[in-house]
Design a protein around this motif. Structure first.
Motif, mmCIF file in Angstrom:
data_model
loop_
_atom_site.group_PDB
_atom_site.id
_atom_site.type_symbol
_atom_site.label_atom_id
_atom_site.label_comp_id
_atom_site.label_asym_id
_atom_site.label_seq_id
_atom_site.Cartn_x
_atom_site.Cartn_y
_atom_site.Cartn_z
ATOM 1 N N SER A 148 -38.297 14.806 1.259
ATOM 2 C CA SER A 148 -39.147 14.441 1.044
ATOM 3 C C SER A 148 -40.145 15.500 1.534
ATOM 4 O O SER A 148 -41.790 15.127 0.687
ATOM 5 C CB SER A 148 -39.748 12.859 2.344
ATOM 6 O OG SER A 148 -39.213 12.287 1.942
ATOM 7 N N THR A 149 -40.247 15.871 2.199
ATOM 8 C CA THR A 149 -41.065 17.079 2.675
ATOM 9 C C THR A 149 -41.519 17.976 1.370
ATOM 10 O O THR A 149 -42.236 18.988 1.352
ATOM 11 C CB THR A 149 -40.497 17.926 4.023
ATOM 12 O OG1 THR A 149 -39.922 16.939 4.959
ATOM 13 C CG2 THR A 149 -40.949 19.471 4.416
ATOM 14 N N GLY A 152 -32.317 13.351 5.866
ATOM 15 C CA GLY A 152 -32.966 14.902 6.677
ATOM 16 C C GLY A 152 -33.199 15.636 6.720
ATOM 17 O O GLY A 152 -33.429 16.772 6.916
ATOM 18 N N VAL A 184 -38.098 21.938 14.021
ATOM 19 C CA VAL A 184 -37.495 21.146 13.704
ATOM 20 C C VAL A 184 -37.558 22.373 11.964
ATOM 21 O O VAL A 184 -38.361 21.935 11.328
ATOM 22 C CB VAL A 184 -37.925 20.329 13.258
ATOM 23 C CG1 VAL A 184 -36.797 19.498 12.045
ATOM 24 C CG2 VAL A 184 -37.538 19.045 14.781
ATOM 25 N N PHE A 243 -41.915 21.966 11.932
ATOM 26 C CA PHE A 243 -41.996 20.963 11.805
ATOM 27 C C PHE A 243 -42.472 21.807 13.579
ATOM 28 O O PHE A 243 -41.582 21.524 14.343
ATOM 29 C CB PHE A 243 -41.846 20.009 12.207
ATOM 30 C CG PHE A 243 -42.140 18.927 10.435
ATOM 31 C CD1 PHE A 243 -43.778 18.678 10.562
ATOM 32 C CD2 PHE A 243 -41.368 18.938 9.516
ATOM 33 C CE1 PHE A 243 -43.431 18.184 9.191
ATOM 34 C CE2 PHE A 243 -41.713 18.631 8.586
ATOM 35 C CZ PHE A 243 -42.131 18.580 7.925
ATOM 36 N N ARG A 303 -42.915 19.906 17.847
ATOM 37 C CA ARG A 303 -43.470 18.679 18.300
ATOM 38 C C ARG A 303 -43.144 19.409 20.237
ATOM 39 O O ARG A 303 -42.157 19.114 20.291
ATOM 40 C CB ARG A 303 -43.116 17.817 17.774
ATOM 41 C CG ARG A 303 -43.567 16.650 18.907
ATOM 42 C CD ARG A 303 -42.807 15.189 17.738
ATOM 43 N NE ARG A 303 -44.015 15.271 16.236
ATOM 44 C CZ ARG A 303 -43.560 14.225 15.500
ATOM 45 N NH1 ARG A 303 -42.031 13.319 15.846
ATOM 46 N NH2 ARG A 303 -44.191 14.055 14.661
ATOM 47 N N ALA A 305 -37.537 22.019 8.910
ATOM 48 C CA ALA A 305 -37.355 21.199 7.795
ATOM 49 C C ALA A 305 -36.871 21.808 6.546
ATOM 50 O O ALA A 305 -36.430 21.327 5.308
ATOM 51 C CB ALA A 305 -38.640 19.852 7.471
#
Ligand SMILES: Nc1ncnc2c1ncn2[C@@H]1O[C@H](COP(=O)(O)OP(=O)(O)OP(=O)(O)O)[C@@H](O)[C@H]1O
Ligand SMILES: [Mg+2]
Lengths: 270, 274
Positions: B52-53, B48, B25, B18, B20, B27
């Motif tokens: 979920s990713t 974290g 990040v 990810f 931003r 993931a």
């Protein structure tokens, strides 16, 4: 709300939060209002105040009783303009919001227009509209009401259309739903209570605008015209009686739209 | 090759980064994972670490930065368009303006099933999750656990061969949770579906799974896989409450805990060691 969940598997009819209202919350304002009226009456009689300053409630009441038919007719005439304007304005506001939420450029272009329109006192346009459409018809009044409704409905609808939660969006993607299906199953139902919040806010505006627009011309028969003519012929209690009619009309619009709003948001507490 | 095409999920060399602004990040870092048809696999790891990713990538709700994801031998996107999986999120995500029955019927309605079929399927599923009396209620009239059961019923509506579940029992109390776990075992035995299941609870992962995948954060990686079934608990479809007292159950729980704590995680918080 917890009272109606749980074991009562039978009773699943939706209820309005209104039913939660306690007797006290009705009684208290009624008592307060009555006390206020009593004081008012007392003050006018005791201090011998002239009717052009403020008439006694009893005089207003007797005018109300004597003229209730014409007041009702006036309310119907003004109410009809407000209602037509509200429906037209709501339609335009909702459609514009749907467009804005779908097309980013339109949304960005609309921002300054909306900002400008929301500071313009719409009734100020009434004289212009009378010359445009003629003073013999109600068109100008309906337009004024419509314009004043459009902006709050537009803003609230747009906000509602953007409230779709991330889970619901993911769910629709997971179901490979098409854009129309997403709109029908998630986006529009999410926005609906917001549309009615906008309408509730706009309902008073519609009545006020339709009424004030009558001050600037147009056909007679409405409450606004009646207030001005009663006042100019120095019949102050009658003028106030029409004002009471106007208050009743405004309240009727507000309560009806409030009930509709509550009905549409009755299951939103999750 | 045969094994590859019959697998429910085949994740190969997947990275998800990810970005931003200037922050990056990682993931998921080089994740490989296979879930066989009818197999129950749990993902566990500290908050974290990318559970979920990974689930969202399999569901094609997100795309990997690199690597490939196959679901039943086709790209994840095609599997989504073909409706090969059912999904339940951590939040029930019910539509508040629809009745319980209407919520379960939603996927069926979207995919054009006739009304009568929808009705009978919804009734069947409500029976399965024990909510038949609440068919005409609205979600706001149900408890959190009941809503979650509706969400699970909805995920099962089209009899998917694969179930993706992201902490579906996260909000439930321990007792409801164990009951739901038993129900899920029963449902899987009845439907024969493969499951990819995200959880924070070690006992839950061990009780439900054939294999438990332990992950570590920053970057999100698979630390190891605990073969619960091979460890002596038997196939996930046959689990009963008795399993919770079995010696191999405690053995697998200890093994998962060891892996979680051994993981070089700056704070293995978010994992319940109950
Ligand atoms: N849309 C996103 N944009 C930016 N970063 C994201 C996004 N989604 C996840 N991340 C980051 O990826 C990492 C993994 O997130 P993920 O949600 O997969 O964790 P998780 O293992 O499910 O954690 P939890 O157990 O708390 O749910 C986190 O560091 C998170 O900040
Ligand atoms: Mg998560």
């Amino acid at each position: 709300m917890s009272a109606l969940s749980g074991q009562s598997a039978r009773d699943v009819r939706a209820r309005l939060p209104i039913t939660d209202a306690r007797a006290m919350s009705v009684v208290a304002p009624v008592v307060f209002g009555a006390a206020l009226l009593g004081l008012w009456q007392l003050a006018v009689v005791a201090l011998d105040i002239d009717a052009y300053v403020v008439p006694a409630p009893s005089d207003i009441w007797s005018e109300l009783a004597a003229n209730h038919a014409t007041i009702l007719d006036g309310a119907l005439s003004t109410g009809r303009n407000a209602l037509l304007g509200m429906l037209a304005g709501a339609l335009v506001g909702v459609l514009a919001a749907v467009l804005s939420s779908a097309v980013r450029v339109i949304d960005q272009m609309a921002v300054p227009v909306v900002a400008a329109l929301s500071v313009v006192p719409i009734v100020a346009l009434a004289p212009v509209l009378y010359t445009l459409y003629g003073a013999a018809v109600d068109t100008a009044r309906i337009l004024v009401a419509a314009l004043s409704v459009t902006i709050p409905v537009y803003l609230n609808t747009l906000r509602g259309l953007r409230q779709v939660s991330a889970v619901h969006r993911d769910l629709m993607t997971a179901y490979a739903a098409g854009p129309l299906q997403v709109a029908r199953s998630v986006t529009l139902p999410t926005a609906t209570p917001y549309v009615f919040t906008g309408l509730r806010i706009a309902s008073s505006l519609a009545v006020i605008s339709a009424l004030i627009a009558e001050y600037f011309g147009g056909p007679i028969g409405g409450l606004g015209k009646s207030i001005t003519s009663a006042a100019s012929s120095s019949n102050y209690p009658l003028a106030y009686a029409y004002v009471v009619g106007a208050i009743g009309l405004g309240l009727a619009f507000y309560v009806v739209t409030l009930l509709v709003e509550l009905w549409f948001s009755r299951h939103r507490s999750t | 090759m045969r094994a590859m095409t019959s697998a429910a999920i085949q994740v190969t060399g997947v990275h998800r980064v990810f970005t931003r602004k200037k922050d990056q990040v990682v993931a998921l870092d080089d994740v490989d994972l296979t879930v066989g048809a009818g197999e129950f696999v749990s993902l566990i790891g500290p908050s974290g670490c990318g559970k979920s990713t990974l689930l969202r990538l399999v569901a094609d709700l997100d795309a990997p930065t690199s690597g490939s994801i196959q679901v039943f031998g086709k790209p994840a996107r095609q599997a989504r368009l073909d409706q090969d999986y059912g999904i339940a999120f951590q939040q029930a995500g019910l539509l508040p303006w629809r009745t319980v029955s209407g919520n379960i019927e939603l996927p069926l309605a979207l995919h054009g099933y006739p009304k009568a079929d929808r009705r009978s399927r919804a009734a069947e599923l409500l029976e399965l999750v024990g909510l038949s009396d609440f068919a005409q209620h609205h979600p706001d009239q149900l408890s959190g656990g009941m809503q979650q059961r509706v969400a699970i019923a909805r995920a099962l509506a089209e009899r998917p061969r694969l179930l993706l579940m992201d902490e579906p029992f996260g909000a439930l109390d321990e007792m409801t949770r164990e009951r739901m776990q038993n129900e899920l075992v029963r449902i899987c035995a009845e439907t024969g579906a493969a499951v990819l299941f995200v959880t924070h609870s070690i006992p839950e992962a061990v009780f439900l799974s054939d294999r438990v995948v332990v992950m570590s954060p920053r970057p999100g990686r698979i630390v190891d896989v605990v073969a619960v079934q091979a460890g002596g608990l038997g196939p996930s479809q046959d689990r009963t409450d008795a399993v919770r007292d079995a010696e191999s159950f405690f053995h697998s729980v200890a093994r998962v805990r060891e892996l979680l704590h051994g993981a070089p995680a700056p704070g293995a918080r978010g994992v319940e060691a109950r």
